[in-house]
Design a protein around this motif. Structure first.
Motif, mmCIF file in Angstrom:
data_model
loop_
_atom_site.group_PDB
_atom_site.id
_atom_site.type_symbol
_atom_site.label_atom_id
_atom_site.label_comp_id
_atom_site.label_asym_id
_atom_site.label_seq_id
_atom_site.Cartn_x
_atom_site.Cartn_y
_atom_site.Cartn_z
ATOM 1 N N ALA A 123 62.597 -42.796 -26.089
ATOM 2 C CA ALA A 123 61.411 -42.373 -26.832
ATOM 3 C C ALA A 123 60.704 -41.210 -26.150
ATOM 4 O O ALA A 123 59.500 -41.107 -26.171
ATOM 5 C CB ALA A 123 60.464 -43.543 -27.012
ATOM 6 N N MET A 124 61.478 -40.327 -25.507
ATOM 7 C CA MET A 124 60.857 -39.188 -24.824
ATOM 8 C C MET A 124 60.418 -38.144 -25.843
ATOM 9 O O MET A 124 60.987 -38.045 -26.922
ATOM 10 C CB MET A 124 61.846 -38.578 -23.842
ATOM 11 N N SER A 125 59.406 -37.400 -25.500
ATOM 12 C CA SER A 125 58.951 -36.335 -26.387
ATOM 13 C C SER A 125 59.240 -34.994 -25.735
ATOM 14 O O SER A 125 59.034 -34.814 -24.543
ATOM 15 C CB SER A 125 57.450 -36.460 -26.641
ATOM 16 N N LEU A 126 59.722 -34.083 -26.530
ATOM 17 C CA LEU A 126 59.983 -32.727 -26.039
ATOM 18 C C LEU A 126 58.928 -31.742 -26.536
ATOM 19 O O LEU A 126 59.006 -30.555 -26.252
ATOM 20 C CB LEU A 126 61.369 -32.263 -26.507
ATOM 21 N N LEU A 127 57.947 -32.241 -27.273
ATOM 22 C CA LEU A 127 56.921 -31.386 -27.864
ATOM 23 C C LEU A 127 56.246 -30.519 -26.808
ATOM 24 O O LEU A 127 55.799 -31.017 -25.781
ATOM 25 C CB LEU A 127 55.886 -32.271 -28.554
ATOM 26 N N GLY A 128 56.218 -29.209 -27.063
ATOM 27 C CA GLY A 128 55.591 -28.280 -26.132
ATOM 28 C C GLY A 128 56.454 -27.924 -24.938
ATOM 29 O O GLY A 128 56.058 -27.121 -24.097
ATOM 30 N N GLN A 129 57.652 -28.504 -24.870
ATOM 31 C CA GLN A 129 58.573 -28.249 -23.759
ATOM 32 C C GLN A 129 59.636 -27.225 -24.179
ATOM 33 O O GLN A 129 59.947 -27.114 -25.362
ATOM 34 C CB GLN A 129 59.321 -29.543 -23.376
ATOM 35 N N PRO A 130 60.242 -26.542 -23.209
ATOM 36 C CA PRO A 130 61.379 -25.689 -23.558
ATOM 37 C C PRO A 130 62.511 -26.582 -24.100
ATOM 38 O O PRO A 130 62.778 -27.644 -23.535
ATOM 39 C CB PRO A 130 61.788 -25.053 -22.229
ATOM 40 N N ALA A 131 63.131 -26.158 -25.184
ATOM 41 C CA ALA A 131 64.225 -26.934 -25.778
ATOM 42 C C ALA A 131 65.435 -26.912 -24.846
ATOM 43 O O ALA A 131 65.790 -25.846 -24.338
ATOM 44 C CB ALA A 131 64.600 -26.351 -27.128
ATOM 45 N N PRO A 132 66.055 -28.059 -24.609
ATOM 46 C CA PRO A 132 67.275 -28.069 -23.788
ATOM 47 C C PRO A 132 68.340 -27.163 -24.420
ATOM 48 O O PRO A 132 68.610 -27.265 -25.614
ATOM 49 C CB PRO A 132 67.722 -29.531 -23.824
ATOM 50 N N HIS A 155 64.339 -13.959 -31.515
ATOM 51 C CA HIS A 155 64.453 -13.421 -32.875
ATOM 52 C C HIS A 155 64.518 -14.452 -33.993
ATOM 53 O O HIS A 155 64.335 -14.093 -35.159
ATOM 54 C CB HIS A 155 65.619 -12.434 -32.977
ATOM 55 N N SER A 156 64.756 -15.732 -33.699
ATOM 56 C CA SER A 156 64.779 -16.745 -34.763
ATOM 57 C C SER A 156 64.201 -18.065 -34.292
ATOM 58 O O SER A 156 64.430 -18.468 -33.156
ATOM 59 C CB SER A 156 66.222 -17.035 -35.205
ATOM 60 N N HIS A 157 63.469 -18.709 -35.195
ATOM 61 C CA HIS A 157 63.117 -20.109 -34.969
ATOM 62 C C HIS A 157 64.389 -20.899 -35.281
ATOM 63 O O HIS A 157 65.231 -20.437 -36.059
ATOM 64 C CB HIS A 157 62.012 -20.566 -35.932
ATOM 65 N N VAL A 166 60.604 -22.982 -27.474
ATOM 66 C CA VAL A 166 59.764 -24.153 -27.209
ATOM 67 C C VAL A 166 59.768 -25.080 -28.432
ATOM 68 O O VAL A 166 59.696 -24.620 -29.569
ATOM 69 C CB VAL A 166 58.314 -23.713 -26.878
ATOM 70 N N VAL A 167 59.862 -26.399 -28.181
ATOM 71 C CA VAL A 167 59.846 -27.376 -29.271
ATOM 72 C C VAL A 167 58.421 -27.460 -29.823
ATOM 73 O O VAL A 167 57.488 -27.809 -29.109
ATOM 74 C CB VAL A 167 60.320 -28.772 -28.784
ATOM 75 N N ARG A 168 58.254 -27.137 -31.118
ATOM 76 C CA ARG A 168 56.944 -27.114 -31.761
ATOM 77 C C ARG A 168 56.723 -28.283 -32.713
ATOM 78 O O ARG A 168 55.600 -28.560 -33.105
ATOM 79 C CB ARG A 168 56.752 -25.798 -32.526
ATOM 80 N N PHE A 169 57.809 -28.937 -33.117
ATOM 81 C CA PHE A 169 57.719 -30.101 -33.996
ATOM 82 C C PHE A 169 58.940 -30.955 -33.736
ATOM 83 O O PHE A 169 60.036 -30.432 -33.520
ATOM 84 C CB PHE A 169 57.685 -29.660 -35.468
ATOM 85 N N GLU A 170 58.727 -32.266 -33.718
ATOM 86 C CA GLU A 170 59.861 -33.179 -33.580
ATOM 87 C C GLU A 170 59.570 -34.428 -34.393
ATOM 88 O O GLU A 170 58.423 -34.863 -34.491
ATOM 89 C CB GLU A 170 60.122 -33.542 -32.115
ATOM 90 N N LYS A 210 55.641 -26.711 -41.442
ATOM 91 C CA LYS A 210 55.438 -26.570 -39.984
ATOM 92 C C LYS A 210 55.750 -25.143 -39.543
ATOM 93 O O LYS A 210 55.060 -24.577 -38.698
ATOM 94 C CB LYS A 210 56.293 -27.569 -39.207
ATOM 95 N N LEU A 211 56.805 -24.572 -40.125
ATOM 96 C CA LEU A 211 57.189 -23.185 -39.787
ATOM 97 C C LEU A 211 56.065 -22.220 -40.161
ATOM 98 O O LEU A 211 55.792 -21.265 -39.419
ATOM 99 C CB LEU A 211 58.460 -22.794 -40.561
ATOM 100 N N ALA A 212 55.441 -22.474 -41.300
ATOM 101 C CA ALA A 212 54.355 -21.594 -41.773
ATOM 102 C C ALA A 212 53.174 -21.610 -40.812
ATOM 103 O O ALA A 212 52.396 -20.656 -40.767
ATOM 104 C CB ALA A 212 53.912 -22.033 -43.177
ATOM 105 N N GLU A 213 53.047 -22.684 -40.022
ATOM 106 C CA GLU A 213 51.938 -22.796 -39.063
ATOM 107 C C GLU A 213 52.196 -22.038 -37.761
ATOM 108 O O GLU A 213 51.292 -21.827 -36.970
ATOM 109 C CB GLU A 213 51.685 -24.271 -38.723
ATOM 110 N N LEU A 214 53.449 -21.663 -37.522
ATOM 111 C CA LEU A 214 53.781 -20.992 -36.247
ATOM 112 C C LEU A 214 53.272 -19.559 -36.213
ATOM 113 O O LEU A 214 53.193 -18.894 -37.209
ATOM 114 C CB LEU A 214 55.291 -20.995 -36.013
#
Length: 154
Positions: free
Chosen positions: A3-12, A32-34, A127-131, A150-154
């Motif tokens: 149940a770990m959260s990656l929110l706000g962390q660099p994506a592995p 260049h891409s989300h 960076v993980v912005r939503f999970e 969620k993308l529209a909020e970035l």
């Protein structure tokens, strides 16, 4: 599943073979891409056969929002190709055969040898912005429109 959260962390980061015949490296999209990572249990299973075609069908909307969609599970590239052809799935499907990437994201269900159902939105900076990890593999609550919002909020 962890149940770990990656929110706000660099994506592995990872590199996996794809149904498109290329090898895909997550960090190659940086700058260049989300990236929308869609983890799902099995090709040809009922819920997955709704989910991935739905995400694939909204590919233009994701592209307009500056994002690519990548499907990830432990099936082989050959299974991915057959499933994609049968269901008209155009997004790359990545083969995480030993569940190493699923483990990095906390979504491997080792006792069943499958990937849990989860969606991760990674921004252009990596960076993980939503999970969202579904409680059960049979659940499918995060539809493409949720991720597009969620993308529209970035």
């Amino acid at each position: 599943m962890d149940a770990m959260s990656l929110l706000g962390q660099p994506a592995p980061d990872f590199t996996l073979p794809s149904s498109t015949g290329e090898t895909v490296t997550l960090s190659s999209y940086r700058g260049h891409s989300h990236v929308v990572l869609v983890f799902y249990p099995l090709d040809f299973s009922p819920v997955c056969s709704m989910q991935l075609p739905e995400y694939s069908g909204r590919q233009d909307d994701f592209a307009e929002a500056g994002a690519v969609v990548l499907g990830v599970n432990r099936d082989s590239v050959y299974t991915h190709k057959a499933w994609a052809a049968e269901y008209g799935i155009e997004v790359p499907l990545l083969a995480d055969l030993n569940l190493n990437v699923a483990r990095q994201y906390g979504v491997a269900i080792d006792e069943r040898g499958v990937t849990g159902r989860a969606v991760f939105l990674i921004d252009k900076a990596g960076v993980v912005r939503f999970e969202h990890v579904e409680a059960k593999t049979s659940d499918y609550t995060v539809r493409p429109e949720v991720v597009l919002a969620k993308l529209a909020e970035l």
